[in-house]
Structures are given as C-alpha cells and as structure tokens.
Design a protein around this motif. Structure first.
Motif, PDB file in Angstrom:
ATOM      1  N   PRO A  61       0.830  -1.216   0.000  1.00 37.12           N
ATOM      2  CA  PRO A  61       0.000   0.000   0.000  1.00 37.12           C
ATOM      3  C   PRO A  61       0.860   1.260   0.000  1.00 37.12           C
ATOM      4  CG  PRO A  61      -0.737  -1.560   1.674  1.00 37.12           C
ATOM      5  CD  PRO A  61       0.572  -2.061   1.152  1.00 37.12           C
ATOM      6  N   GLY A  62       0.455   2.224  -0.790  1.00 39.58           N
ATOM      7  CA  GLY A  62       1.229   3.456  -0.911  1.00 39.58           C
ATOM      8  C   GLY A  62       0.604   4.616  -0.169  1.00 39.58           C
ATOM      9  N   PRO A  63       1.174   5.797  -0.368  1.00 40.90           N
ATOM     10  CA  PRO A  63       0.660   7.005   0.288  1.00 40.90           C
ATOM     11  C   PRO A  63      -0.690   7.422  -0.272  1.00 40.90           C
ATOM     12  CG  PRO A  63       2.842   7.378  -0.709  1.00 40.90           C
ATOM     13  CD  PRO A  63       2.376   6.047  -1.143  1.00 40.90           C
ATOM     14  N   LEU A  64      -1.433   8.148   0.537  1.00 49.11           N
ATOM     15  CA  LEU A  64      -2.700   8.734   0.090  1.00 49.11           C
ATOM     16  C   LEU A  64      -2.414   9.926  -0.813  1.00 49.11           C
ATOM     17  CD1 LEU A  64      -5.019   8.970   3.236  1.00 49.11           C
ATOM     18  CD2 LEU A  64      -5.472   7.726   1.136  1.00 49.11           C
ATOM     19  N   PRO A  65      -3.325  10.250  -1.706  1.00 50.51           N
ATOM     20  CA  PRO A  65      -3.168  11.493  -2.474  1.00 50.51           C
ATOM     21  C   PRO A  65      -3.125  12.695  -1.523  1.00 50.51           C
ATOM     22  CG  PRO A  65      -4.892  10.111  -3.416  1.00 50.51           C
ATOM     23  CD  PRO A  65      -4.493   9.472  -2.114  1.00 50.51           C
ATOM     24  N   ALA A  66      -2.404  13.711  -1.922  1.00 50.24           N
ATOM     25  CA  ALA A  66      -2.176  14.886  -1.071  1.00 50.24           C
ATOM     26  C   ALA A  66      -3.460  15.623  -0.696  1.00 50.24           C
ATOM     27  CB  ALA A  66      -1.210  15.839  -1.761  1.00 50.24           C
ATOM     28  N   ASN A  67      -4.503  15.512  -1.488  1.00 55.33           N
ATOM     29  CA  ASN A  67      -5.726  16.284  -1.231  1.00 55.33           C
ATOM     30  C   ASN A  67      -6.691  15.619  -0.248  1.00 55.33           C
ATOM     31  OD1 ASN A  67      -6.431  14.219  -2.977  1.00 55.33           O
ATOM     32  ND2 ASN A  67      -7.890  15.458  -4.117  1.00 55.33           N
ATOM     33  N   VAL A  68      -6.406  14.417   0.226  1.00 56.56           N
ATOM     34  CA  VAL A  68      -7.321  13.706   1.129  1.00 56.56           C
ATOM     35  C   VAL A  68      -7.266  14.327   2.525  1.00 56.56           C
ATOM     36  CG1 VAL A  68      -7.855  11.507   2.240  1.00 56.56           C
ATOM     37  CG2 VAL A  68      -7.149  11.554  -0.162  1.00 56.56           C
ATOM     38  N   LYS A  69      -8.437  14.692   3.042  1.00 54.61           N
ATOM     39  CA  LYS A  69      -8.548  15.228   4.405  1.00 54.61           C
ATOM     40  C   LYS A  69      -9.337  14.234   5.255  1.00 54.61           C
ATOM     41  CE  LYS A  69      -8.175  20.144   3.666  1.00 54.61           C
ATOM     42  NZ  LYS A  69      -8.611  21.423   4.188  1.00 54.61           N
TER      43      LYS A  69
END
Length: 179
Positions: A25-33
């Motif tokens: 599993p990778g990082p979440l997109p930067a825009n996810v709150k």
C-alpha cells in the motif's frame, strides 16, 4: 492426492506472498482530508510523514500510538521538530500500546473520545495491511479508515515475517467469525 493438495497450497501461499511483497500500500493522495491521523510508532519515516500531514492541515488531530513510556512530550517535540503550537493543540502521545493489536485498542479509544468519523492511518507500507485489519476490527463501522502507507525498503525477512503475521491474524478472525 496429498501431493496435489500440497502443491496447490504451496502455489496459493507463493502467489499470496508475491502479491503481498509487490503490491505494498502506498501514500494517500495529497488532497485527502480526514478528522484525525493515527500513526503507529516503528520504522523511520512514519512519524515524520504524519507530522507533515498534520502541519499541512489535512487533519486537526494526531495520535502517536505506541510511544515508549519514558519519552516525554518535550523530548518528542525536539526529536521530531514539532512546533510547540502543534504539540499543545493537536498531538496526543499514546503510551498504552506495545504491539499492533494494542495499537488498535488504543486508537479505537482515542477515536471515540475525539468523535472522529474519518481517520488516516499512517504506518510503513509493509505493516499497513495487518495494522488496518487490526484497527478496522476495533473501529465502529461508521468510521472511514484511509490507508497512508509510508514507502520503505523492507528486507525479504521483514516481508516474510509480516506476511505470516497477516495470515495468522486473518485466520484468527475467520475462526472467531465461524464460531
């Protein structure tokens, strides 16, 4: 017949391990709150990533689960370069957890106290699947869990051990469900 079953079991295990090792599993997109961030202590980069997400305003609160009992907030702030403003308002150091299972219990209690409906889980990419399984087991269904894997370069031994821990935990969950 026994050889065929054994060969089939080895094939399934091998394909599962290959999937586990290749599709981390990778990082979440930067825009996810989210309403909160939970980071599990352990390998390098986890806390730094969670602090960057907090500082970027992607969530208002952060639980650092599994902090050693001897670590004081000031020491933590200095080590991870956390501004005093963020330490006061937004960072909770969790001292009760000592493994992934107790991280899940500590996180569930903290989420309930903070009335969070969405949580970003930060841990190493190789640890994410088992951590998410444990935490999802403790969280109410109403809490949305977002997985934010911190990229790492795990050794074969780390992947091998973690894959078997995941299989064991999934097997226990299945056993409990069947009973």
């Amino acid at each position: 017949m026994f050889r065929r079953l054994t060969a089939f079991a080895v094939l399934i295990w091998s394909l599962g391990f290959l999937w586990f090792a290749v599709a981390l599993p990778g990082p979440l997109p930067a825009n996810v709150k989210t309403d909160a961030i939970i980071v599990l202590t352990g390998s390098q980069g986890r806390i730094e990533h969670a602090m960057a997400v907090l500082a970027a305003g992607k969530a208002p609160d952060l639980l650092v689960s599994g902090v050693d009992r001897e670590v004081r907030p000031r020491e933590f702030a200095v080590q991870f370069k956390v501004p005093a403003r963020l330490m006061r308002c937004c960072v909770t150091l969790g001292y009760r957890a000592y493994d992934t299972r107790s991280n899940a219990v500590e996180a569930a209690q903290w989420v309930a106290e903070h009335d969070a409906k969405s949580v970003r889980l930060v841990t190493a990419d190789w640890h994410m699947r088992r951590a998410a399984l444990e935490i999802a087991r403790e969280f109410p269904d109403s809490v949305r869990l977002e997985l934010d894997g911190v990229p790492s370069h795990p050794s074969f031994g780390t992947l091998f051990l973690e894959y078997h821990k995941l299989l064991a935990r999934a097997g226990l969950n299945l056993w409990e469900w069947l009973r």
